[in-house]
Design an enzyme around this catalytic site. Sequence first.
Site, PDB file in Angstrom:
ATOM      1  N   ALA A 140       2.492  -4.435   6.859  1.00  0.00           N
ATOM      2  CA  ALA A 140       3.888  -4.182   7.215  1.00  0.00           C
ATOM      3  C   ALA A 140       4.021  -2.815   7.858  1.00  0.00           C
ATOM      4  CB  ALA A 140       4.758  -4.239   5.966  1.00  0.00           C
ATOM      5  N   ASP A 141       4.910  -2.718   8.848  1.00  0.00           N
ATOM      6  CA  ASP A 141       5.278  -1.382   9.305  1.00  0.00           C
ATOM      7  C   ASP A 141       5.884  -0.650   8.112  1.00  0.00           C
ATOM      8  OD1 ASP A 141       5.714   0.809  10.882  1.00  0.00           O
ATOM      9  OD2 ASP A 141       6.801  -0.256  12.442  1.00  0.00           O
ATOM     10  N   CYS A 142       5.771   0.659   8.118  1.00  0.00           N
ATOM     11  CA  CYS A 142       5.999   1.424   6.892  1.00  0.00           C
ATOM     12  C   CYS A 142       7.431   1.287   6.381  1.00  0.00           C
ATOM     13  CB  CYS A 142       5.643   2.884   7.131  1.00  0.00           C
ATOM     14  SG  CYS A 142       3.875   3.048   7.507  1.00  0.00           S
ATOM     15  N   SER A 159       8.862  -1.496   5.534  1.00  0.00           N
ATOM     16  CA  SER A 159       9.542  -2.692   6.059  1.00  0.00           C
ATOM     17  C   SER A 159      10.182  -3.521   4.958  1.00  0.00           C
ATOM     18  CB  SER A 159       8.553  -3.561   6.840  1.00  0.00           C
ATOM     19  OG  SER A 159       8.278  -3.010   8.098  1.00  0.00           O
TER      20      SER A 159
END
Length: 798
Positions: free
Chosen positions: A298-300, A302
């Site tokens: 996941a993007d940070c 998310s």
Amino acid sequence: MDALQLLFSFLFILSSYYGVKAETRICNQNAFKLMGTDMGTLPFCDNKLPYNVRAKDLVDRMTLEEKVAQLGNKAIGVQRLNLPGYEWWSEALHGVSDVGPGTHFDKNVTAASSFPTVILTTASFNETLWKAIGQAVSDEARALFNLGLAGLTFWSPTINVARDPRWGRITETPGEDPFIVGRYAVNYVRGLQDVVGYEKTKDLNSRPLKVGACCKHFAAYDVDNWKGIDRYHFDAKVTERDMVETFLLPFEMCVKDGDVASVMCSYNRVNGIPTCADPRLLNQTIRQHWGLHGYIVADCDSIEVMIDGHKFLNDTPEEAVAQTLKAGKFHNLLHLLHRLDLDCGKYYPDYATLAVKKGKVTENTIDDSLKNLYIVLMRLGWFDGSPGHYSALGKNDVCSPQHLELSAEAAREGIVLLKNDNNILPLNFNGKQPKFAVVGPHANATIAMIGNYALKSGLACRYSTPVEAIGAYGNVVYAPGCLNVKCQSNNNISQAVQASAGVDATFLFVGLDLSIEAESLDRIDLNFPGWQQSLITQVANVSTNPVILVIFSAGGIDITFAKENPKISAILWAGYPGAEGGRAMADVIFGKYNPAGRLPITWYPADYVNKLPMTSMQLRPIPESGYPGRTYKFYNGSTIYPFGYGLSYTTFSYSIKSAPKLVTFDLGKLQQCKQITMLDGTQPQCPAILVQDSKCTERLNINVKVQNTGKRDGATVVFLYSVPPSNIAGAPIKRLVGFNRVFLRAGEAQVVKFTLNACKSFSIIGEDAYEVVPAGEHSIVVGDGSNPVSTQISFRFQ
């Protein structure tokens, strides 16, 4: 401190002070002996067993709490298993960066090589260069790992298509063409990951990796913060046609052809569903259809964004964690092995245990995610050491002279010559010691040249600034005219005007920087900020000798006023050229290098932004609403400069030496013709065929002769476009299917050979998102935009 950590600390001290290099190896007999354990009793350290067996053994030895503690980017390790902590998050977009906490620098190694930002490197259209930069970056990454300063997993590259010129992160991307974006991804990822001799390992799940790359941000992500609409709340409304044709294609190429180790899902929703919880995108697409050999991250934060930003299904934290682990509530048994494996953040570590105990997700699901993660670490040599023998890399391999020269070469190859009235460039003063005025907010640029995802401190191995580089060719008068690119005051413009009077040439270094276009910051307009246009015009008006305008930017700027101003002799676009940018620009301006860069994005007029909101994801034009379309494939209006534009100090001619006139497909007994929408309402007997129903074995060989017809040696980029038959509704104007950068001496000619897949290179995506090959007269177009040549190829089905 446990015994394993003591051993590692000792090796790092040796590495730093005595030049002894040693890479981390978890399965180290001496370390286990210090722990009182016989390593031979641990299957996860048996290098004769397959990685999946070893990973299962390791995970099976953990408690639920220990497993959950490894699911965040900062995995804390399991000391009783001699498993140290590991930080997954490092960055290497255009050089190793300390933006991610997995990498840091110290007094012994203060910086890493800074290459040009991706948008400028892409402008070289040189696949060999793209891969070479990846190899250089991974050399430095491995060296830093050996010195205890970095991990082995780097969340790069960014491969989102630059759909809108206002997007703040265009600097990170390879431009607006999904095919080019995909080819950049494949080459850069291969440069980062490939271990020589193991590129085509039969079992790709065991293929050794030099470092682990990550293609991001999946998918349809290109709104950061525009007029109050931000990426944490944005819902991208995307048709299936655009999704398949534009937004997914680079990621498919990255996974299938680049064999990337991970994919990062994005903050936004797509058609209502957060990408990090979408079973169709993560399960069906990335893993089942494309066959990812690695993990999904996941993007940070998310998951937090899902809860607080999107308020998706009003989930509690443990419900959101369960959804992302399973990639959706409505999964079936076929999907259980395929999910969001790693959380850049704390939601997995904080809430996954509770999610299991509440019965919202099984422990087995967590096991499968961990196995994906540990298999990647095993492929990286974290357990056994790498077969690439990278332990010899160390301090001397960071900021090496070879890497600094490669950085300068990348900038030279990417710089685009936009205007050159009367062939004023390259400048030559025939031995005279000239006097120059060097003005503009970027005249003494340092940090601005390296863009984003560089070192947080702004340090570089060294800087070559514009004013210093120009000063090597003459006496310089420096007057910035604006204190910064926002140029909010005209108080200092008069000093720049005075400096420009009576000199032999004036250099204006202007444009944008991260205060105008950046992550979390989209542009509102396509103009120069503040008083910059006034600065340029006033300086040009007083100059009696050549005025050279050099633009720093990622997205395009409406420079019509400068393009049409006869007092401005030449214009160059330099993107953000990296720490060696000054000497690269000077090499081009003074003729040591003949420019061959080509624009990887369309430069639109300023009123483009008034015709469509940035949040509209539609790519095709809508004539009835005045919507002009996006990218060179669909935009039907006028441009400042088109995609692929760029001048040279020499000239080139093109001719198609050979190409087939007719391509015939023999349809199988069960193969059906596919109906497509025609503009005039007619319907041929067999208008198209489905690519998925075809064997697609037909290969078309197209030979193009390119000749340097000028008096200077130089390179050119040969572009090959396919043009579908006319009368097909929604078909692109053209699309790039091949490109090749070639160097030719003055008068030299070369035949450039393209081999195309008849299905893939001449297909279109229909309204129903099926990929089809239309019957009829297709065209191929070759050239650099100014003097294209074309020929027709007839496609028939029988």
